[in-house]
Design a protein around this motif. Sequence first.
Motif, short mmCIF file in Angstrom:
data_model
loop_
_atom_site.label_atom_id
_atom_site.label_comp_id
_atom_site.label_asym_id
_atom_site.label_seq_id
_atom_site.Cartn_x
_atom_site.Cartn_y
_atom_site.Cartn_z
N GLY A 309 0.77 -1.25 0.00
CA GLY A 309 0.00 0.00 0.00
C GLY A 309 0.80 1.29 0.00
O GLY A 309 0.23 2.35 0.23
N ALA A 310 2.10 1.22 -0.24
CA ALA A 310 2.91 2.46 -0.27
C ALA A 310 4.05 2.28 -1.25
O ALA A 310 4.57 1.17 -1.39
N VAL A 311 4.47 3.37 -1.91
CA VAL A 311 5.65 3.25 -2.77
C VAL A 311 6.87 3.03 -1.89
O VAL A 311 6.94 3.52 -0.76
N ALA A 312 7.84 2.27 -2.43
CA ALA A 312 9.05 1.99 -1.66
C ALA A 312 10.08 3.07 -1.93
O ALA A 312 11.21 2.80 -2.36
N CYS A 313 9.68 4.31 -1.69
CA CYS A 313 10.58 5.45 -1.85
C CYS A 313 10.17 6.46 -0.80
O CYS A 313 8.99 6.71 -0.59
N VAL A 314 11.18 7.05 -0.12
CA VAL A 314 10.88 8.00 0.94
C VAL A 314 11.36 9.40 0.60
O VAL A 314 11.39 10.28 1.45
N GLY A 315 11.75 9.61 -0.66
CA GLY A 315 12.04 10.96 -1.12
C GLY A 315 13.32 11.56 -0.57
O GLY A 315 13.44 12.79 -0.50
N CYS A 316 14.31 10.75 -0.20
CA CYS A 316 15.56 11.32 0.34
C CYS A 316 16.42 11.90 -0.77
O CYS A 316 17.28 12.74 -0.50
N GLY A 317 16.22 11.40 -2.00
CA GLY A 317 16.98 11.93 -3.13
C GLY A 317 18.41 11.45 -3.23
O GLY A 317 19.16 11.90 -4.09
N ARG A 318 18.81 10.52 -2.34
CA ARG A 318 20.21 10.07 -2.37
C ARG A 318 20.55 9.43 -3.71
O ARG A 318 21.67 9.56 -4.20
N CYS A 319 19.58 8.71 -4.31
CA CYS A 319 19.88 8.00 -5.57
C CYS A 319 20.29 8.99 -6.65
O CYS A 319 21.25 8.76 -7.39
N ALA A 320 19.55 10.10 -6.74
CA ALA A 320 19.85 11.08 -7.79
C ALA A 320 21.19 11.76 -7.54
O ALA A 320 21.92 12.07 -8.48
N VAL A 321 21.53 11.97 -6.27
CA VAL A 321 22.80 12.62 -5.95
C VAL A 321 23.97 11.68 -6.24
O VAL A 321 25.00 12.09 -6.77
N ALA A 322 23.78 10.39 -5.92
CA ALA A 322 24.89 9.43 -6.08
C ALA A 322 25.03 8.95 -7.52
O ALA A 322 26.11 8.53 -7.93
N CYS A 323 23.97 8.98 -8.29
CA CYS A 323 23.98 8.42 -9.64
C CYS A 323 24.94 9.17 -10.55
O CYS A 323 24.92 10.40 -10.60
N PRO A 324 25.81 8.44 -11.27
CA PRO A 324 26.76 9.12 -12.16
C PRO A 324 26.08 10.00 -13.20
O PRO A 324 26.66 10.96 -13.68
N ASN A 325 24.83 9.66 -13.60
CA ASN A 325 24.17 10.56 -14.54
C ASN A 325 22.97 11.27 -13.92
O ASN A 325 22.12 11.80 -14.63
#
Lengths: 345, 276
Positions: A309-325
Amino acid sequence: MTVIGYMKRSALEGVLGDISDKLEVIAPLPSGDKGAVELRRFEKGAQVSIGPVKPMLPLKTIFLPPVEQIFRFSKSENETTVTASTPITRDRVVFGALGCDIAALALIDEVFLREPVDEAYRERRTRTTIVALACEGQGPECFCASVGIDPVRPGGADVVMIPVKDGFIVETITKKGEQLGTMLQGALRDPTGPQKKTARSFTSTSRSDVDLSAPAGGWSAVWESEAWEDASARCIGCGICTVVCPTCHCFDVHDERHGNGGERFRKWDSCMAVNFTMMAHGENPRPQHRARVRQRYMHKLVYFPENHGAVACVGCGRCAVACPNRTGIGEVADRMREREEDSNE
Amino acid sequence: MNELMMIPLIARIRSIREVTFDTLMFEVAIEKDGKEVPFSYLPGQFAELSVFGVGESPISITSTCTRPGLVEFAVREVGLVTEAMHNMRPGDNMGIRGPLGNGFPVDEMKGKDILFIAGGIGLAPLRGLINYVLDNRSDFGAVDIIYGARAPNLLCFDWEFDTWKAAPDTRVHLTIDAPAAGWNGSVGFVPAIVKELALPPGNRLAVACGPPIMIKYVLEDLAAAGYRDEDVITTLEMKMKCGVGKCGRCNIGAKYICVDGPVFRLSELKTIPSEY
């Protein structure tokens, strides 16, 4: 929620030092000399980096360690003795946890506390008190408010510390929090009117406009979306998004032999890795990069919501910051829906 | 389930029987704290067997719970763990966690005719169910077993065939892929035999397990013959690691093979992506 007092920032290390006589204290501490922060055990004399920098790795690291021994074994003749490993030896308290990271634990609970319960995880959860730091938003990547998280008084916190001038207003939320509150008493003063007012009006700059919803129709509606082609074309497959994600929890299991005994341990694994679904006889049901990228996003945006019942994302944004692109999940979700709308036209 | 779910009990090897040139059957007794303990399970469930210091693999239980005592596992040598198992001797021990997974819906299968369809080592999980059905013979209708392998010496559990053939209202249809000296049975792939026998759906359930390519054609053929998706059952047994729905490897769509399966009806499989 009860305001139990005002604590001066300068008193924090002393308080943590006193508490560390009774409990294991975990806090955001400097990591290296480049301004990075990590959650690890606080020792007397250390300076806490509570404030504007998000720990590189999320709170999950202290509940699901990157590498964790499951048991040791020893062999003699035809006998094997298996000794379960002890997950933790002392009750613990985490100071300065962020709302996004705390909310992620509730999602991991759905998996690790369902039957059969993961005992090591449960023990760490039940023996840890969580002291949240009310978060005013830690950067442009933050969007926890978009996924229904209150970054100021996050659900799942036992105690909340709200930053005010030169210190914090401390509020207890749960029974566990009240117990910890008694250990803080010596460092607390009655808050002044302006301090209380600041705490009451404390707000976060977290973005609330990121849309992670999946289109109606479930997985099959977006299975062939070109979003996966686009996202995988730019993805280098490094898997750093799964490492820094507060909700990713997949693991692998390994044995190691030392002389007449050895150990079994588990370690973080990633659906981005080609070997993740490789079987012993060489077959791999998810051999394409595109299929692995799709799995990661589908699991967070479609499968997990279907089960819990919930998306498995909490909006921390770490993925976008760490992602090489710099690919962020919001962007992929947008494209998933756009493409779907395009193809319906 | 073990008190600590990742902590194995001991599976003591009592005997080892050759099934084919690359597959051995281990008969094991389960021990906890040095004492033999009962192990109750359902047909279609599996266990995580491990060689301490080498690793752990999910293996289907091939014995039937209607015959209490030793638990049987047929292990084909395909990787490091199964290779280490093949080097073991009676008296040696493995680790065991289980039983795991859902098992076959035996109560819902009662009163039905059953068509078993298996290829190669795929007979291992079905053997437990076949023997369960034959041990409760009056609870079930007609039984037909279609089983094939590449060559006669690759047919698993050949010591069972005569017993199965002798059971009331039970037929065994064996086939091999290509003609071989001394072979008097059918020649042809399993799906071809399914088509040739053309057993009508009626009150019949089909239970299939085998290599993916066999399953693909069998499912198509059964659909063409009029079998409803909810009357076709298979067991996926793949990609699993922890076996308890945590590690994420066997996740397909909203399902986890290890806890929601490994047994699925075709109607359920159609609700998840075909990543199997």
